[in-house]
Design an enzyme around this catalytic site. Structure first.
Site, PDB file in Angstrom:
ATOM      1  N   LYS A   1     -11.694  40.898  29.268  1.00  0.00           N
ATOM      2  CA  LYS A   1     -11.672  40.904  27.913  1.00  0.00           C
ATOM      3  C   LYS A   1     -10.785  41.980  27.034  1.00  0.00           C
ATOM      4  O   LYS A   1     -11.270  43.147  27.547  1.00  0.00           O
ATOM      5  CB  LYS A   1     -12.960  40.324  27.308  1.00  0.00           C
TER       6      LYS A   1
ATOM      7  N   SER B   1     -16.363  34.227  21.847  1.00  0.00           N
ATOM      8  CA  SER B   1     -15.258  35.149  21.716  1.00  0.00           C
ATOM      9  C   SER B   1     -14.632  35.344  22.811  1.00  0.00           C
ATOM     10  O   SER B   1     -13.197  35.921  22.793  1.00  0.00           O
ATOM     11  CB  SER B   1     -15.460  36.424  20.778  1.00  0.00           C
TER      12      SER B   1
ATOM     13  N   THR C   1     -22.625  38.480  22.662  1.00  0.00           N
ATOM     14  CA  THR C   1     -23.477  39.114  21.604  1.00  0.00           C
ATOM     15  C   THR C   1     -24.472  37.787  21.236  1.00  0.00           C
ATOM     16  O   THR C   1     -25.708  37.898  21.211  1.00  0.00           O
ATOM     17  CB  THR C   1     -22.936  39.497  20.412  1.00  0.00           C
ATOM     18  N   SER C   2     -23.976  36.493  21.037  1.00  0.00           N
ATOM     19  CA  SER C   2     -24.570  35.461  20.862  1.00  0.00           C
ATOM     20  C   SER C   2     -23.638  34.075  21.276  1.00  0.00           C
ATOM     21  O   SER C   2     -22.956  33.702  20.453  1.00  0.00           O
ATOM     22  CB  SER C   2     -25.333  35.388  19.604  1.00  0.00           C
ATOM     23  N   GLY C   3     -23.588  33.675  22.551  1.00  0.00           N
ATOM     24  CA  GLY C   3     -22.579  32.784  22.924  1.00  0.00           C
ATOM     25  C   GLY C   3     -21.302  33.066  23.244  1.00  0.00           C
ATOM     26  O   GLY C   3     -20.454  31.785  23.779  1.00  0.00           O
ATOM     27  N   SER C   4     -20.932  34.169  23.389  1.00  0.00           N
ATOM     28  CA  SER C   4     -19.613  34.375  23.492  1.00  0.00           C
ATOM     29  C   SER C   4     -19.000  34.439  25.022  1.00  0.00           C
ATOM     30  O   SER C   4     -17.721  34.595  25.407  1.00  0.00           O
ATOM     31  CB  SER C   4     -19.154  35.771  22.931  1.00  0.00           C
TER      32      SER C   4
END
Length: 559
Positions: A111, A192, A213-216
């Protein structure tokens, strides 16, 4: 799609070396070469060991595949100009009887917020960081190199890991443009880790790294028909990864199979003195994640379902039906299902309506971004904190402001404090309570459970609060007659025919080995990934490149 000039010159160099036309079918039945959309670590390792192909061949094949689709899907923002020379070096090591591990000579994409000290940029999708150099590799990049991985390039992402705008789109960044998924035209790739998800889904590398971080990791893995592992915060180093929150950020693999994801996690897990969270690991050497891939692992396990976290929306009907089917599969594998192992009413209210999670992210970002920027070896845009970055973004036309706002940053700056303030700790402690004893940890402990399961749509939030692990695995696809639903801008398809969705296994901190084993047992019984193919798949295969290199002078290979 923006490919920097040095990358364009590299692609031209490769094109000149591999200029024979395609047309040799290496993916038909009986081919000795694995299809790259399906190729596993072990299949590629076998081919490399036997001399069927080389790591240079793999790099050339993957680059050609990227060239085929990148103008349509905008997945890869930069290719590593040194990828071929690194591959040649690793081929030479193999020829001399030296391998660094099972990922020796394997091309991986990472990434665009994961730092590397090489000729590539680490931009997090922003021109504010273009040209900024790092003093060393990030912790995970260093581990990849030590494992013999070829860092092939960097993938596009939702800019700043989806932590800039309230009105942007998944997979968009100023530097990389708009990434699309490959299962339907204009597919929302989620985020993301958007480019990493799409890249792995269609075989632009063996696998990829994302950050969460939350769901990425979980969400783009789900919608791109992948296995994604969101590790415990502290299992993998975040040193020199562009941050959001030191309390929630983590780096993990996105791959086509559980076993491939386990191989990649094995390579990047471990302690790093430059990330003190990793020093809390309860082991000196990480567990054997690859060895945890056990077909019988669900036998005798107690698996819980926190039903009150699931929202029964009509648009989720196909997901919920597939979830009920998955429950039966897990039962047949020998597990006991404990239903309605719910979080408390307080936790549910705070989860749905509270603001402590936003406060934690905002305050962490103010502190952690300043810390990251202070470590840059060069800083050509002269940005040193969030105020500087916002000022640059709002004044640099390619950042697409104000059409895409800076609302998230505005909120963080308006907060008026950072993560060293007493107000921060009140919010953080509330997160720990909501997701801990009154949330998923309470459900696990009070019901003597080995893991929880949820449709991946509903799995990221609570584990994010407390930094605990989740593994998502393909569970199903929306039916072919599904009505298309688009995002707020009308530019991306969020729900539509044949779009994938996933099943998540959730556990306490450091339980990755167990979660991997359960995900593997489920995956092997269902093999959902193979049921629907992407609408856009690159055509170049290893055999095409091997045959060409037999015709042309192998200028990229070691003697």
């Amino acid at each position: 799609m923006y490919l920097v000039p040095r990358i364009i010159s590299l692609l031209l160099f490769i094109h000149l070396a591999l200029s024979a036309p395609l047309g040799l079918n290496t993916t038909s039945a009986g081919s000795k070469y694995p299809r790259l959309i399906d190729a596993t670590t072990e299949e590629l390792e076998t081919g490399l060991e036997s001399g069927l192909f080389t790591s240079v061949d793999l790099v050339n094949a993957y680059i050609s595949r990227i060239q085929e689709v990148n103008s349509t899907l905008n997945v890869v923002t930069e290719l590593n100009p040194d990828a071929l020379s690194i591959a040649a070096q690793l081929d030479a090591e193999r020829a001399n009887g030296t391998t660094r591990g099972p990922l020796h000579g394997m091309p991986i994409l990472i990434k665009g917020n994961i730092g590397t000290n090489d000729k590539m940029s680490t931009t997090a999708g922003s021109y504010a960081l273009l040209g900024a150099l790092l003093p060393t590799d990030s912790g995970v990049a260093a581990k990849l190199r030590a494992a013999g991985v070829i860092i092939l390039g960097k993938t596009n992402l939702s800019q700043w890991a989806n932590f800039r705008s309230n009105n942007s789109t998944n997979g968009w960044s100023a530097y990389g443009g708009q990434t699309f998924g490959a299962y339907i035209p204009q597919q929302d790739p989620s985020g993301s880790s958007s480019g990493s998800g799409v890249a792995s889904s269609i075989g632009l590398a063996l696998a990829s790294l994302g950050t969460e971080t939350s769901g990425s990791i979980l969400s783009p893995s789900e919608v791109n028909n992948l296995v994604g592992i969101k590790p415990t915060v502290g299992l993998t180093s975040r040193a020199l990864v562009v941050p959001i929150s030191e309390h929630q950020d983590t780096v993990g693999p996105m791959a086509r199979t559980v076993r491939d994801a386990a191989y990649l996690l094995q390579a990047i897990a471990g302690k790093d003195p430059d990330d003190n969270y990793t020093l809390a690991q309860p082991f000196d050497t990480p567990p054997d994640y690859v060895g945890s891939c056990n077909y019988s692992s669900l036998r005798g396990k107690r698996i819980g379902i926190p039903r009150n976290v699931i929202v029964a929306d009509p648009s989720e009907a196909a997901v919920l039906a597939a979830f009920e089917s998955a429950i039966q599969t897990i039962k047949r594998a020998g597990a006991t299902i404990i239903d309605n192992t719910n979080i408390t009413a307080f936790a549910l209210d705070q989860y749905n309506n509270g603001n402590s999670s936003i406060i934690v992210l905002d305050a962490d970002f103010v502190s952690d971004l300043t810390n990251y920027l202070s470590k840059l070896a060069t800083n050509p845009r002269n940005v040193h904190d969030l105020l500087d970055v916002r000022r640059f973004t709002q004044s640099f036309s390619l950042e697409d402001y104000p059409d895409r706002d800076t609302g998230v940053w505005d909120e963080a700056l308006d907060l008026g404090f950072n993560n060293s303030s007493p107000e921060f700790w009140v919010a953080y402690q509330n997160n720990l309570r909501v997701a801990g004893p009154e949330g998923i940890l309470g459900a696990l402990t009070n019901n003597s459970l080995d893991a929880l399961i949820l449709p991946t749509d509903f799995s990221p939030g609570l584990p994010a609060f407390i930094g605990t692990p989740v593994v998502t695995v393909p569970m199903g696809f929306y039916p072919a007659n599904t009505t298309i639903q688009r995002n707020r801008r009308g530019t991306l398809v969020e729900v539509g025919p044949n779009l994938p969705f996933g099943l998540s296994f959730i556990g306490p901190a450091w339980s990755e080995a167990s979660l991997i084993s359960y995900a593997y047992a489920y995956e092997q019984r269902t093999m959902v990934r193979n049921q629907v193919q992407p609408y856009l798949v690159p055509k170049t295969e290893i055999g095409d490149v091997v045959r060409k290199s037999a015709v042309f002078v192998p200028i990229f290979k070691s003697s």
